[in-house]
Design a protein around this motif. Structure first.
Motif, PDB file in Angstrom:
ATOM      1  N   ILE A 270       0.846  -1.200   0.000  1.00 33.04           N
ATOM      2  CA  ILE A 270       0.000   0.000   0.000  1.00 33.04           C
ATOM      3  C   ILE A 270       0.883   1.254   0.000  1.00 33.04           C
ATOM      4  O   ILE A 270       0.557   2.248  -0.652  1.00 33.04           O
ATOM      5  N   LEU A 271       1.991   1.197   0.731  1.00 30.08           N
ATOM      6  CA  LEU A 271       2.912   2.335   0.773  1.00 30.08           C
ATOM      7  C   LEU A 271       3.465   2.632  -0.617  1.00 30.08           C
ATOM      8  O   LEU A 271       3.528   3.794  -1.036  1.00 30.08           O
ATOM      9  N   TRP A 272       3.866   1.575  -1.310  1.00 32.03           N
ATOM     10  CA  TRP A 272       4.404   1.752  -2.679  1.00 32.03           C
ATOM     11  C   TRP A 272       3.346   2.327  -3.608  1.00 32.03           C
ATOM     12  O   TRP A 272       3.615   3.235  -4.394  1.00 32.03           O
ATOM     13  N   ILE A 273       2.121   1.795  -3.529  1.00 32.98           N
ATOM     14  CA  ILE A 273       1.029   2.261  -4.395  1.00 32.98           C
ATOM     15  C   ILE A 273       0.709   3.721  -4.099  1.00 32.98           C
ATOM     16  O   ILE A 273       0.543   4.532  -5.024  1.00 32.98           O
ATOM     17  N   ALA A 274       0.628   4.059  -2.837  1.00 28.86           N
ATOM     18  CA  ALA A 274       0.342   5.450  -2.472  1.00 28.86           C
ATOM     19  C   ALA A 274       1.378   6.383  -3.079  1.00 28.86           C
ATOM     20  O   ALA A 274       1.037   7.424  -3.661  1.00 28.86           O
TER      21      ALA A 274
ATOM     22  N   GLU B 108       2.113  11.261  -0.662  1.00 30.78           N
ATOM     23  CA  GLU B 108       3.296  11.100   0.176  1.00 30.78           C
ATOM     24  C   GLU B 108       2.961  10.415   1.494  1.00 30.78           C
ATOM     25  O   GLU B 108       3.809   9.774   2.106  1.00 30.78           O
ATOM     26  N   ASP B 109       1.717  10.532   1.945  1.00 25.38           N
ATOM     27  CA  ASP B 109       1.270   9.934   3.205  1.00 25.38           C
ATOM     28  C   ASP B 109       0.336   8.770   2.891  1.00 25.38           C
ATOM     29  O   ASP B 109      -0.769   8.966   2.354  1.00 25.38           O
ATOM     30  N   ASP B 110       0.769   7.543   3.205  1.00 27.16           N
ATOM     31  CA  ASP B 110      -0.049   6.372   2.864  1.00 27.16           C
ATOM     32  C   ASP B 110      -1.346   6.334   3.674  1.00 27.16           C
ATOM     33  O   ASP B 110      -2.359   5.787   3.226  1.00 27.16           O
ATOM     34  N   LYS B 111      -1.347   6.917   4.886  1.00 25.85           N
ATOM     35  CA  LYS B 111      -2.577   6.936   5.683  1.00 25.85           C
ATOM     36  C   LYS B 111      -3.603   7.879   5.056  1.00 25.85           C
ATOM     37  O   LYS B 111      -4.801   7.567   5.014  1.00 25.85           O
TER      38      LYS B 111
ATOM     39  N   ARG C 217      -7.289   6.809   3.546  1.00 29.13           N
ATOM     40  CA  ARG C 217      -8.517   7.503   3.921  1.00 29.13           C
ATOM     41  C   ARG C 217      -9.245   8.035   2.680  1.00 29.13           C
ATOM     42  O   ARG C 217     -10.472   7.896   2.550  1.00 29.13           O
ATOM     43  N   THR C 218      -8.490   8.616   1.751  1.00 29.11           N
ATOM     44  CA  THR C 218      -9.089   9.128   0.508  1.00 29.11           C
ATOM     45  C   THR C 218      -9.666   7.993  -0.324  1.00 29.11           C
ATOM     46  O   THR C 218     -10.759   8.115  -0.892  1.00 29.11           O
ATOM     47  N   PHE C 219      -8.948   6.867  -0.385  1.00 28.74           N
ATOM     48  CA  PHE C 219      -9.417   5.704  -1.139  1.00 28.74           C
ATOM     49  C   PHE C 219     -10.738   5.203  -0.578  1.00 28.74           C
ATOM     50  O   PHE C 219     -11.662   4.864  -1.323  1.00 28.74           O
TER      51      PHE C 219
END
Length: 478
Positions: A435-439, A445-448, A452-454
């Motif tokens: 998920i970090l890579w996809i973000a 820049e912030d995976d969290k 949340r947006t997703f």
């Protein structure tokens, strides 16, 4: 027509031979079958047969005994032996009884069926040149070379085979019709004045038909049947795709001219083609659209490779216009010629233009907004702002935002956010990336914050979305 009976105690072997052998190519017709020698004799007593293809090892009556009886009662019947036995004594006895060919069943996996029948056919002609259908088999020398210099290749653009229609057209003039593949036929005219009449007859039928095309193929004299057949198949699979035109019913070709090859397409060349069609500038520039069409045709990709290329384009266009067009761009189920490809591309261009034509803007403005859409989708992994994109397409920030919303149907930030979510879905479905890579690769820049947006857009966290898709569960509406 050489009438054939197939005799074998194995039903699967009989049915397989009857269905797989290219009988029509050699003026042969299977008129009967039998599971043993006695049934074969019963059939021969009531039916005309020219060739018997028989197994040697059968119950009730062996093939050798059957051959002895047939030799006495029906001396005109030619016999070819089909057997598992490869013992020299069996071969010697079969040949002594007059077999014109001996075919080991194990060889049928290695030999082409047409070669087996071609060999049998040649030996029948050598033994009996006055065969009752001999006058129809006058287009090939005994050495296997064509005697006529011209043949007619008949291709149906309809998915349903039309062989029976062709045979009706040809039979009147004693033409030799050979089926080379699905909807692909070769007609060899007789060596007589009927040949000219046959061509005129076929020309009129083809021109009146909505589905047939005829290739007038010259230069086949003194060329082997196999070479002609291979040339035609290669032409059908390559050059014909680009030669065919709805208005052109008769195409003239010569075997003395090699099939035209397209410009070899390197990886760099393919990348350039993709960049051209990804740019979207061709949507509003007629001259550029024609240039890109000519460039695509110039390389003369194989049908399969070209359709694969078009699938990539369709996927790209739908990603760009997911929020703009009410109807997704779709590739037809079949594209059997460049003519159909060009027609589809033109229709797709008009479809995109209509989807984008919701506001009255100049072509220059449309070009700028299309360029902005391409830049946005190409750089989703970077920090993008409307101000930066407006500057790159030479528009003021305020006017760019106004035009973008009216043309695309969403404001810049909404479209950017939706595009990033769609790209993230693609990564979740098609990769095992974290998920970090996809973000990071869709511009967050912030995976969290990305998660949340997703969830706001899809109703699920990215990890939930991936699991549900992998399990094949229904997805909630966005």
């Amino acid at each position: 027509m050489i009438k054939v009976i197939v005799v074998d105690d194995d039903k699967l072997v009989r049915k397989g031979l009857i269905s797989a052998m290219p009988w029509n190519d050699f003026q042969m017709q299977v008129v009967g079958e039998a599971s043993n020698g006695e049934k074969a004799l019963e059939f021969l007593a009531e039916n005309d047969v020219d060739l018997m293809l028989t197994d040697l090892s059968m119950p009730v009556m062996s093939g050798i005994e059957l051959m002895r009886i047939v030799r006495k009662k029906y001396p005109h019947v030619h016999i070819a032996v089909l057997t598992l036995h490869q013992d020299f004594e069996y071969i010697q006895e079969a040949m002594r009884l007059g077999a014109i060919d001996y075919i080991a069943k194990v060889q049928l996996e290695k030999e082409r069926f047409e070669e087996v029948l071609g060999r049998i056919y040649t030996r029948i002609v050598e033994k009996d040149p006055s065969n009752h259908e001999g006058k129809h088999i006058h287009d090939i020398h005994e050495d296997g070379l064509f005697t006529v210099d011209e043949g007619y290749v008949l291709i149906s653009m309809n998915r349903v085979s039309g062989g029976n229609v062709l045979r009706n057209w040809v039979s009147v003039y004693s033409g030799n019709l050979v089926e080379l593949g699905h909807n692909l036929f070769l007609c060899i005219p007789p060596v007589s004045s009927e040949g000219e009449h046959l061509y005129e007859h076929l020309r009129k039928e083809i021109e009146a038909s909505s589905e047939w095309v005829m290739i007038k193929l010259s230069g086949i004299a003194a060329v082997t049947k196999q070479e002609v057949h291979e040339w035609i198949r290669e032409y059908k699979e390559t050059e014909f795709f680009y030669d065919y035109n709805l208005e052109l019913k008769i195409i003239e070709k010569s075997m003395k001219t090699a099939n035209e090859a397209g410009q070899e397409l390197t990886e760099d060349g393919l990348s350039i083609l993709k960049s051209h069609w990804h740019s979207l500038e061709w949507i509003y520039q007629d001259a550029l659209y024609q240039k890109y069409l000519e460039g695509l045709r110039f390389h003369r990709m194989s049908q399969a490779k070209l359709i694969g290329f078009l699938y990539v384009l369709v996927d790209r266009w739908n990603q760009l216009f997911i929020k703009i067009s009410p109807v997704a761009v779709q590739l037809p189920d079949t594209l059997d010629s460049w003519y159909e490809v060009e027609t589809w591309l033109t229709q797709t261009r008009n479809q995109i233009r209509q989807a984008l034509g919701k506001a009255d803007f100049s072509p220059e403005v449309m070009k700028c907004i299309m360029k902005a859409v391409v830049i946005l989708n190409d750089e989703l992994d970077q920090q993008i702002t409307a101000t930066d994109i407006a500057k790159r397409v030479n528009m003021s920030r305020s006017y760019f935002s106004q035009c973008f919303k009216e043309i695309v149907g969403e404001n810049f930030n909404q479209y950017l956010r939706q595009s990033r979510i769609e790209k993230a879905k693609h990564f979740l479905l098609c990769t095992n990336k974290t998920i970090l890579w996809i973000a990071d690769n869709v511009g967050y820049e912030d995976d969290k914050y990305f998660s949340r947006t997703f969830r706001e857009q899809t109703g699920m966290l990215p990890s939930e979305y991936r699991v549900r898709v992998q399990q094949g569960r229904d997805m909630p509406a966005n």
